[in-house]
Design an enzyme around this catalytic site. Structure first.
Site, PDB file in Angstrom:
ATOM      1  CG  ASN A  19      17.128 -29.238  17.681  1.00  0.00           C
ATOM      2  OD1 ASN A  19      16.167 -28.838  17.750  1.00  0.00           O
ATOM      3  ND2 ASN A  19      17.470 -30.492  17.897  1.00  0.00           N
TER       4      ASN A  19
ATOM      5  CG  HIS B 157      21.031 -30.531  11.882  1.00  0.00           C
ATOM      6  ND1 HIS B 157      20.563 -30.583  10.334  1.00  0.00           N
ATOM      7  CD2 HIS B 157      19.898 -30.583  12.552  1.00  0.00           C
ATOM      8  CE1 HIS B 157      19.227 -30.780  10.468  1.00  0.00           C
ATOM      9  NE2 HIS B 157      18.721 -30.958  11.723  1.00  0.00           N
TER      10      HIS B 157
ATOM     11  CG  ASP C 178      17.574 -28.488   8.006  1.00  0.00           C
ATOM     12  OD1 ASP C 178      17.431 -29.349   7.069  1.00  0.00           O
ATOM     13  OD2 ASP C 178      16.933 -28.846   8.914  1.00  0.00           O
TER      14      ASP C 178
ATOM     15  CD  GLU D  14      14.760 -27.091  14.436  1.00  0.00           C
ATOM     16  OE1 GLU D  14      13.862 -27.601  15.001  1.00  0.00           O
ATOM     17  OE2 GLU D  14      15.764 -27.972  13.833  1.00  0.00           O
TER      18      GLU D  14
END
Length: 252
Positions: free
Chosen positions: A9, A245, A147, A35
């Site tokens: 993230n 995550h 993911d 990400e």
């Protein structure tokens, strides 16, 4: 050989909040991240060049969006992307070919509220499945990490009834996951933990969801059926922070 996968993230944010501590403590042979939210030119040397590792980056055309990367101690035979400009422009996949298997690192699209990107996501999923089957048909084993942005079954999220119309739990996405697993692939974590609830990899930043373990399992390590016997262990690592995550791992 231990392979980790982690949706960070935002790699620059995660680097300030535990990423290097994770590296130091776990010493992965390979780490696949999703990400990244960065293009290679935006990253500092300490992120790009970690001692003992080679890194490969696939960034989205749009800055600050999507993106995948691989850190590896073991030199790959080759590195490629999924091979479709429609999906490669979002930096969603890196395919790394090693001697005995192919590692596919994926950041699946989010289908979004009101199914706004569901067609795009399902198109990506079907193209990916076609690609994976081609790899297996060529005689190679496959590990697909990343993911997936899909909670497959009710056991894979805390509140399934309240999320029947939520992105990541739409029936169309779950149906695709069933199709994927019926085409010669195995969700190895669920195979090893068939009836264990409350095992999640993502928690909303809102309402102290992580502290209360109100989460979703949307990050996976899947392998082709013929490679299942090579898997020694598969784990979720919720103790590592730095993202919404947590990392997951597979040992072969």
């Amino acid at each position: 050989m231990k392979i980790y996968s982690w949706n960070v993230n935002g790699i620059r944010a995660c680097a300030k909040n535990g990423f290097f501590d994770f590296f130091e403590s776990q010493k992965p042979d390979v780490l696949a991240i999703q990400e990244t939210k960065a293009q290679k030119g935006q990253l500092s040397d300490n992120i790009l060049n970690i001692d003992g590792y080679e890194s490969f980056w696939h960034s989205a055309t749009k800055k600050g969006y999507s993106g995948t990367a691989i850190y590896t101690k073991i030199a790959p035979k080759s590195v490629e992307n999924i091979g479709s400009e429609k999906y490669d422009c979002e930096g969603r996949t890196i395919i790394v070919n090693f001697e005995n298997f192919t590692l596919v690192n994926c950041y699946f699209p989010n289908s979004q509220d009101e199914r706004m990107r569901l067609d795009y996501k399902l198109g990506f999923c079907d193209f990916l499945l076609w690609k994976l089957k081609k790899i297996v048909e060529s005689g190679k084993n496959v590990i697909l990490v990343g993911d997936y942005n899909i909670a497959h079954n009710e056991i894979d999220l805390k509140n399934p009834k309240n999320n029947e119309n939520s992105p990541g739990f739409y029936w169309e996405e779950r149906e695709w996951m069933t199709k994927f697993l019926s085409n010669g692939f195995c969700d190895i974590f669920r195979q090893r933990h068939p009836n264990e609830p409350n095992l999640y990899t993502w928690w909303s930043y809102r309402t102290q969801a992580r502290e209360r373990n109100v989460g979703w399992r949307i990050d996976y390590c899947c392998v082709n059926d013929d490679f299942v016997s090579a898997v020694k262990n598969v784990e979720i690592h919720p103790q590592f922070l730095g993202s919404d995550h947590c990392p997951i791992s597979i040992e072969i």
